[in-house]
Design an enzyme around this catalytic site. Structure first.
Site, PDB file in Angstrom:
ATOM      1  N   LYS A   1       8.409  -1.069   6.006  1.00 15.41           N
ATOM      2  CA  LYS A   1       8.138   0.153   5.353  1.00 15.41           C
ATOM      3  C   LYS A   1       9.315   0.696   4.578  1.00 15.41           C
ATOM      4  O   LYS A   1      10.226   0.587   5.049  1.00 15.41           O
ATOM      5  CB  LYS A   1       7.718   1.289   6.407  1.00 15.41           C
ATOM      6  CG  LYS A   1       8.614   1.631   7.168  1.00 15.41           C
ATOM      7  CD  LYS A   1       8.092   2.649   8.285  1.00 15.41           C
ATOM      8  CE  LYS A   1       8.913   2.938   9.673  1.00 15.41           C
ATOM      9  NZ  LYS A   1       8.539   4.088  10.422  1.00 15.41           N
TER      10      LYS A   1
ATOM     11  N   GLU B   1       0.888  -1.195  -0.050  1.00 19.73           N
ATOM     12  CA  GLU B   1       0.059  -0.123   0.076  1.00 19.73           C
ATOM     13  C   GLU B   1       0.863   1.261   0.222  1.00 19.73           C
ATOM     14  O   GLU B   1       1.931   1.336   0.241  1.00 19.73           O
ATOM     15  CB  GLU B   1      -0.853   0.080   1.329  1.00 19.73           C
ATOM     16  CG  GLU B   1      -1.593  -1.269   1.523  1.00 19.73           C
ATOM     17  CD  GLU B   1      -2.335  -1.419   2.877  1.00 19.73           C
ATOM     18  OE1 GLU B   1      -3.395  -1.678   2.905  1.00 19.73           O
ATOM     19  OE2 GLU B   1      -1.462  -0.995   3.714  1.00 19.73           O
TER      20      GLU B   1
ATOM     21  N   ARG C   1      -2.033   7.460  17.649  1.00 21.63           N
ATOM     22  CA  ARG C   1      -0.944   6.400  17.912  1.00 21.63           C
ATOM     23  C   ARG C   1      -0.476   6.153  19.195  1.00 21.63           C
ATOM     24  O   ARG C   1       0.032   5.341  19.988  1.00 21.63           O
ATOM     25  CB  ARG C   1       0.200   6.385  16.826  1.00 21.63           C
ATOM     26  CG  ARG C   1       1.321   5.246  16.834  1.00 21.63           C
ATOM     27  CD  ARG C   1       1.966   5.394  15.640  1.00 21.63           C
ATOM     28  NE  ARG C   1       3.580   5.309  15.930  1.00 21.63           N
ATOM     29  CZ  ARG C   1       4.368   5.373  14.865  1.00 21.63           C
ATOM     30  NH1 ARG C   1       3.919   5.162  13.762  1.00 21.63           N
ATOM     31  NH2 ARG C   1       5.670   5.320  15.241  1.00 21.63           N
TER      32      ARG C   1
ATOM     33  N   LYS D   1       2.332   4.583   1.376  1.00 20.98           N
ATOM     34  CA  LYS D   1       2.995   5.015   2.740  1.00 20.98           C
ATOM     35  C   LYS D   1       2.483   6.559   2.708  1.00 20.98           C
ATOM     36  O   LYS D   1       3.185   7.296   2.157  1.00 20.98           O
ATOM     37  CB  LYS D   1       4.390   4.928   3.251  1.00 20.98           C
ATOM     38  CG  LYS D   1       4.420   5.215   4.681  1.00 20.98           C
ATOM     39  CD  LYS D   1       5.787   4.958   5.052  1.00 20.98           C
ATOM     40  CE  LYS D   1       5.960   5.372   6.659  1.00 20.98           C
ATOM     41  NZ  LYS D   1       5.279   6.737   6.911  1.00 20.98           N
TER      42      LYS D   1
END
Length: 607
Positions: free
Chosen positions: A470, A274, A297, A276
């Protein structure tokens, strides 16, 4: 009745113990001892040892900042400013500094029930003066050791090398239950003290999910290249398969290929990729009597900052927990805006129509945590994704809210309302070439890079493993926390604009690694100046130490060995990229990461 002195003595013992096993055994023995007297007291004992004044599911706040507590220490100890400053510089911690200055009292009789009542009174106090009175009267009764750990607890950081996960392990050991069962109960009910009672009464299996408290977010590990991602995915998968074989047979199957023996181009993976996005990670809870809660978060409730998302999700009729990213959104262009644009809305308690028009937001959803009355965390990603797509299809018609037409709005739309829930586009990749292509397309769309997730990965709250990765391919940056600040020069002479910052050491201690003053806007500096003044721990005139709560992302040219900072490193030409209001202190970078960057430099710079 259990006395706080016993908890403080244990905390001091744990602070001087490096062995995780010894720490766990000591905590387990202490919890079992208190449990023999009172299950309720044992729960409080575990909760306070973990550094939690209140249960995670409890919305109350102690509302006691470093400035207030420093004033109380000065009042009770009678220490002069210069003495206070010297003690703080020596220890780098208000609790430890207070213990050195504290008057010697007779043995304390503060019990955990009294501490619970004082915290409740502080939370409900209607004025700062009333709150200060409650905490001052509590601390006046404390011995030096108690004062040390009462202050640490009030500031939410015990600094004894004990995370909540270790306390959960100790609860399991003391009660003879499974660690997984304890952690599951804590996750479902967000109540460590309650989990202690369940563990000792054999009711852990009866824990049920409570919506409207944040669950931990699954995190991703950084990789530098598509090839590194493929190697890590392949190694992780084959290690898991090998472990499974070992459980079924005495000898591992010799036919299992090891990733390191194969060229990268021959490796095949199955991962979801996906974009980022450069937004704010968030969790949406909705579907119960029109109630909506949005958590960041670092588990802060940020619902008030995004009224258009509340308007959209309050129409959802099925209980859900969704994981995703809040994005500033170009409505006409259907693309994410830079984080700097969204940043103007982060932390806003009051959002007017002009702000909504200037910076429209959407929720880009990429995972499903709860639906149909049950958690989905143990399902593999492929199953969660299928269910998420079905959920989005069901609720997309109602998750819309009006587009404001205020003057100065940047992103016009012909529609009266706009979709606020968008399903993150995803693709399946099998090779490094696939990853490279999707990465380049993500960059063309103006996004940071890509997220890579193993298709069979379960959702592991709070974990940063190798099942999610990532790829950003940027110059190295670090997430750091501000520990001190000083006034600038020239037009910034009256502003706290120079920031000393730290990374985490092996034991969780904060170790300074640099100082930066460039990169922020005048408005951001003005806002930080006011915050720093309110959260000052020590004021030395030109320089002051502050509560370590403001996270910055900093870039730099390289890393040098240096004895100027207690981390042993210094950043060359550091500059601030942005304020990370979405990140907790526990997730800043470590000295180990700084060392890794240093070692990766072809030409290592000395001090």
């Amino acid at each position: 009745m259990s006395r706080f002195a016993e908890l403080a003595s244990l905390a001091e013992e744990l602070a001087g113990t490096s062995s995780r096993l010894k720490k766990r055994a000591a905590i387990a023995a202490a919890i079992a001892k208190v449990q023999a007297e009172s299950s309720q007291q044992a729960g409080l004992f575990a909760q306070y040892l973990a550094g939690l004044p209140f249960a995670e599911a409890d919305n109350r706040k102690l509302n006691a900042g470093g400035a207030m507590l420093s004033g109380i220490v000065k009042e009770i100890s009678g220490a002069a400013d210069v003495t206070m400053s010297a003690a703080y510089r020596k220890h780098g911690d208000l609790g430890a500094a207070a213990a050195e200055l504290w008057p010697r009292l007779a043995e304390s009789e503060i019990v955990l029930d009294e501490l619970e009542a004082a915290f409740a009174a502080s939370s409900s106090a209607r004025s700062t003066a009333a709150r200060k009175h409650v905490l001052t009267e509590l601390l006046r009764r404390a011995t030096p050791l108690e004062a040390k750990y009462l202050l640490k607890l009030m500031l939410g950081d015990m600094r004894i090398g004990v995370k909540q996960s270790l306390v959960e392990e100790a609860i399991a050991e003391a009660s003879g239950t499974e660690v997984r069962a304890v952690r599951n109960a804590v996750m479902l009910e967000a109540d460590l003290a309650g989990a202690v009672e369940r563990a000792f009464t054999g009711t852990l299996a009866e824990a049920r999910m409570r919506l409207f408290h944040p669950l931990g977010f699954m995190l991703a590990s950084p990789v530098e290249t598509p090839e590194e991602a493929v190697e890590r995915f392949a190694s992780t998968k084959e290690s898991a398969e090998a472990a499974d074989v070992e459980l079924k047979a005495e000898e591992p199957d010799p036919d299992i290929p090891m990733a390191e023996h194969l060229p990268v181009e021959a490796l095949r993976i199955e991962a979801l990729v996906e974009d980022k996005y450069d937004g704010m990670r968030a969790q949406v809870h909705c579907g119960v009597d029109g109630r909506v809660a949005i958590y960041s978060r670092n588990r802060d409730d940020i619902t008030e900052s995004y009224p258009e998302l509340v308007e959209a999700f309050e129409k959802v009729s099925e209980p859900l927990i969704l994981d995703g990213e809040i994005l500033g959104w170009d409505i006409a262009g259907r693309r994410a805006l830079p984080f700097a644009v969204l940043g103007t809305r982060i932390g806003r308690k009051k959002v007017n129509d002009a702000m909504r028009a200037q910076v429209p937001v959407v929720f880009m959803v990429f995972d499903l945590m709860y639906a149909g009355g049950e958690l989905k965390l143990d399902l593999p990603l492929r199953a969660r994704r299928n269910e998420l797509e079905a959920v989005v299809e069901r609720i997309s018609a109602v998750t819309r809210s009006p587009v404001e037409k205020a003057a100065g709005g940047l992103f016009a739309s012909e529609e009266p309302d706009v979709e606020r829930l968008i399903l993150s586009p995803s693709f399946v990749v099998e090779s490094a070439d696939d990853i490279d292509r999707t990465y380049r397309k993500a960059r063309e769309r103006g996004n940071e890079g890509v997220m890579l997730k193993a298709m069979d990965s379960t959702y592991q709250p709070g974990r940063r493993g190798l099942m999610w990765m990532k790829l950003k391919r940027e110059l190295a940056t670090l997430d750091v926390v501000v520990t001190g600040c000083e006034f600038g020069h020239g037009k910034r002479a009256g502003l706290l604009s120079d920031y000393t910052f730290a990374v985490r050491g092996e034991g969780g201690e904060l170790l300074n690694v640099g100082k930066a003053y460039s990169g922020l806007t005048d408005a951001e500096i003005l806002e930080l100046t006011e915050w720093m003044k309110e959260h000052t721990l020590e004021d030395f005139g030109h320089f002051r130490t502050v509560e370590p709560k403001k996270i910055l992302e900093v870039a730099f040219n390289n890393v040098m060995r240096s004895d100027r900072h207690n981390s042993g490193f210094a950043l060359r030409f550091p500059r601030i990229l942005r304020i990370r209001g979405d990140k907790p202190v526990e997730e800043i970078d470590t000295v180990a990461r700084v060392e890794e960057i240093y070692q990766s430099q072809p030409d290592k710079a000395g001090s």
